[in-house]
Design a protein around this motif. Structure first.
Motif, PDB file in Angstrom:
ATOM      1  N   HIS A   1      76.164  21.055  29.600  1.00  0.00           N
ATOM      2  CA  HIS A   1      75.156  19.982  29.536  1.00  0.00           C
ATOM      3  C   HIS A   1      73.849  20.469  30.114  1.00  0.00           C
ATOM      4  O   HIS A   1      73.835  21.162  31.138  1.00  0.00           O
ATOM      5  CB  HIS A   1      75.637  18.754  30.328  1.00  0.00           C
ATOM      6  N   GLY A   2      72.762  20.131  29.449  1.00  0.00           N
ATOM      7  CA  GLY A   2      71.443  20.482  29.937  1.00  0.00           C
ATOM      8  C   GLY A   2      70.499  19.300  29.884  1.00  0.00           C
ATOM      9  O   GLY A   2      70.626  18.428  29.020  1.00  0.00           O
ATOM     10  N   VAL A   3      69.566  19.267  30.827  1.00  0.00           N
ATOM     11  CA  VAL A   3      68.531  18.245  30.862  1.00  0.00           C
ATOM     12  C   VAL A   3      67.180  18.947  30.806  1.00  0.00           C
ATOM     13  O   VAL A   3      66.924  19.867  31.578  1.00  0.00           O
ATOM     14  CB  VAL A   3      68.613  17.388  32.140  1.00  0.00           C
ATOM     15  N   ILE A   4      66.336  18.523  29.889  1.00  0.00           N
ATOM     16  CA  ILE A   4      64.979  19.029  29.837  1.00  0.00           C
ATOM     17  C   ILE A   4      64.058  17.986  30.466  1.00  0.00           C
ATOM     18  O   ILE A   4      64.021  16.831  30.030  1.00  0.00           O
ATOM     19  CB  ILE A   4      64.543  19.373  28.389  1.00  0.00           C
ATOM     20  N   ALA A   5      63.373  18.367  31.515  1.00  0.00           N
ATOM     21  CA  ALA A   5      62.443  17.467  32.207  1.00  0.00           C
ATOM     22  C   ALA A   5      61.037  17.696  31.677  1.00  0.00           C
ATOM     23  O   ALA A   5      60.618  18.842  31.470  1.00  0.00           O
ATOM     24  CB  ALA A   5      62.492  17.706  33.712  1.00  0.00           C
ATOM     25  N   MET A   6      60.326  16.610  31.431  1.00  0.00           N
ATOM     26  CA  MET A   6      58.956  16.696  30.927  1.00  0.00           C
ATOM     27  C   MET A   6      58.079  15.700  31.670  1.00  0.00           C
ATOM     28  O   MET A   6      58.565  14.679  32.151  1.00  0.00           O
ATOM     29  CB  MET A   6      58.916  16.440  29.422  1.00  0.00           C
ATOM     30  N   SER A   7      56.793  16.022  31.723  1.00  0.00           N
ATOM     31  CA  SER A   7      55.871  15.234  32.535  1.00  0.00           C
ATOM     32  C   SER A   7      54.679  14.747  31.721  1.00  0.00           C
ATOM     33  O   SER A   7      54.123  15.505  30.916  1.00  0.00           O
ATOM     34  CB  SER A   7      55.337  16.080  33.694  1.00  0.00           C
ATOM     35  N   PRO A   8      54.248  13.497  31.944  1.00  0.00           N
ATOM     36  CA  PRO A   8      52.969  13.059  31.384  1.00  0.00           C
ATOM     37  C   PRO A   8      51.828  13.650  32.209  1.00  0.00           C
ATOM     38  O   PRO A   8      52.066  14.278  33.245  1.00  0.00           O
ATOM     39  CB  PRO A   8      53.034  11.534  31.540  1.00  0.00           C
ATOM     40  N   PHE A   9      50.621  13.481  31.744  1.00  0.00           N
ATOM     41  CA  PHE A   9      49.432  13.994  32.448  1.00  0.00           C
ATOM     42  C   PHE A   9      49.520  15.514  32.640  1.00  0.00           C
ATOM     43  O   PHE A   9      49.021  16.056  33.610  1.00  0.00           O
ATOM     44  CB  PHE A   9      49.259  13.321  33.817  1.00  0.00           C
ATOM     45  N   ASN A  10      50.196  16.191  31.717  1.00  0.00           N
ATOM     46  CA  ASN A  10      50.381  17.637  31.838  1.00  0.00           C
ATOM     47  C   ASN A  10      50.102  18.264  30.479  1.00  0.00           C
ATOM     48  O   ASN A  10      50.852  18.052  29.526  1.00  0.00           O
ATOM     49  CB  ASN A  10      51.812  17.946  32.297  1.00  0.00           C
ATOM     50  N   SER A  11      49.032  19.031  30.390  1.00  0.00           N
ATOM     51  CA  SER A  11      48.600  19.586  29.108  1.00  0.00           C
ATOM     52  C   SER A  11      49.595  20.598  28.537  1.00  0.00           C
ATOM     53  O   SER A  11      49.531  20.926  27.344  1.00  0.00           O
ATOM     54  CB  SER A  11      47.226  20.238  29.253  1.00  0.00           C
ATOM     55  N   TYR A  12      50.510  21.110  29.360  1.00  0.00           N
ATOM     56  CA  TYR A  12      51.494  22.064  28.848  1.00  0.00           C
ATOM     57  C   TYR A  12      52.352  21.429  27.761  1.00  0.00           C
ATOM     58  O   TYR A  12      52.736  22.080  26.782  1.00  0.00           O
ATOM     59  CB  TYR A  12      52.386  22.566  29.993  1.00  0.00           C
ATOM     60  N   PHE A  13      52.669  20.137  27.923  1.00  0.00           N
ATOM     61  CA  PHE A  13      53.625  19.496  27.026  1.00  0.00           C
ATOM     62  C   PHE A  13      52.946  18.939  25.777  1.00  0.00           C
ATOM     63  O   PHE A  13      52.861  17.728  25.554  1.00  0.00           O
ATOM     64  CB  PHE A  13      54.387  18.398  27.771  1.00  0.00           C
ATOM     65  N   SER A  14      52.465  19.852  24.950  1.00  0.00           N
ATOM     66  CA  SER A  14      51.960  19.485  23.633  1.00  0.00           C
ATOM     67  C   SER A  14      53.138  19.129  22.730  1.00  0.00           C
ATOM     68  O   SER A  14      54.304  19.404  23.058  1.00  0.00           O
ATOM     69  CB  SER A  14      51.186  20.652  23.028  1.00  0.00           C
ATOM     70  N   GLN A  15      52.843  18.556  21.567  1.00  0.00           N
ATOM     71  CA  GLN A  15      53.941  18.236  20.652  1.00  0.00           C
ATOM     72  C   GLN A  15      54.683  19.499  20.221  1.00  0.00           C
ATOM     73  O   GLN A  15      55.913  19.494  20.117  1.00  0.00           O
ATOM     74  CB  GLN A  15      53.416  17.501  19.424  1.00  0.00           C
ATOM     75  N   ASP A  16      53.970  20.592  20.003  1.00  0.00           N
ATOM     76  CA  ASP A  16      54.629  21.845  19.601  1.00  0.00           C
ATOM     77  C   ASP A  16      55.578  22.343  20.684  1.00  0.00           C
ATOM     78  O   ASP A  16      56.694  22.788  20.382  1.00  0.00           O
ATOM     79  CB  ASP A  16      53.585  22.922  19.292  1.00  0.00           C
ATOM     80  N   VAL A  17      55.137  22.285  21.940  1.00  0.00           N
ATOM     81  CA  VAL A  17      55.996  22.738  23.042  1.00  0.00           C
ATOM     82  C   VAL A  17      57.206  21.829  23.177  1.00  0.00           C
ATOM     83  O   VAL A  17      58.346  22.296  23.380  1.00  0.00           O
ATOM     84  CB  VAL A  17      55.196  22.789  24.356  1.00  0.00           C
TER      85      VAL A  17
END
Length: 234
Positions: A28-44
């Motif tokens: 099992h894996g969890v991917i954590a993502m953050s708002p207000f963070n330019s790294y997390f584009s739709q492509d990423v």
């Protein structure tokens, strides 16, 4: 879905030997993502979700909850304005993640079941118990406190008008936000009901390395791992 006990070393960097073993087990894996963070584009986000689904038998995604308003309140935002700003950005991030699951072949209804916010874990007995432990550590463990303050500094500097250096009072007010994060980094496996789990994020959060090294006043579960997931060449 993973079929072999291995992992893509061009994408995943486990924090330690235990994390490498759990990453290879791929339960099992969890991917954590953050708002207000330019790294997390739709492509990423698309690439990260697809990579997680190839690696792990089961995958969930995790985002902050409304408690992220504490960051903006620490910088002087009125509570209602802070909440509005956080809710708007969380909705946008949520849409992007659900779209990524769909593009990877996960039906919308199933994807919605895989996407969690920290707020929804309140009332989970294990989460609540660990939250009490972590809250006490924030008051009594100077290493944990300082790690939270260092993490807050960069975020609050971006929020403050003109990028001004946050005050000690602002930093202390923002540390409450990290309690939930510290809990899920400690035992996502138990909270979500898995034999093992690996939390994946694009970098190592300040308090995670000392947590897994046994330097803080509590320990992560033996069934919990942590790995950095980055885009190739980044």
């Amino acid at each position: 879905m993973a079929s072999v006990a291995s992992y893509d070393k061009t994408r995943f960097t486990p924090l330690d030997d235990r994390s490498a073993r759990l990453l290879g087990a791929a339960e099992h894996g969890v991917i954590a993502m953050s708002p207000f963070n330019s790294y997390f584009s739709q492509d990423v986000i698309d690439s990260s979700i697809a990579t997680m689904l190839r690696q792990f038998e089961q995958v969930d995604a995790m985002i902050p909850g409304i408690e992220m308003r504490l960051m903006f309140e620490a910088c002087g935002y009125p509570r209602h304005r802070a909440e509005q700003k956080v809710i708007r950005n969380l909705r946008m991030l949520r849409r992007r993640i659900l779209s990524a699951f769909e593009r990877a072949g996960v039906p919308r209804e199933a994807a919605e079941q895989r996407l969690h916010s920290l707020t929804e874990f309140e009332g989970n007995p294990l989460y609540d118990r660990l939250l009490g432990t972590v809250r006490q550590a924030l008051e009594s463990d100077p290493l944990f406190l300082e790690a939270c303050l260092r993490t807050s500094r960069g975020i609050l500097t971006r929020i403050n008008e003109g990028g001004s250096e946050p005050t000690r009072e602002q930093l202390l007010a923002a540390t409450e936000y990290y309690l939930g994060e510290a809990v899920v980094m400690s035992d996502t496996a138990g909270i979500l009901g898995h034999d093992s789990s690996v939390m994946c994020y694009y970098r190592v959060i300040e308090f995670v390395r000392p947590l897994f090294a046994g330097e803080l006043s509590w320990r992560p579960s033996p069934r919990q791992g942590y790995a950095v997931l980055r885009e190739p060449g980044s």
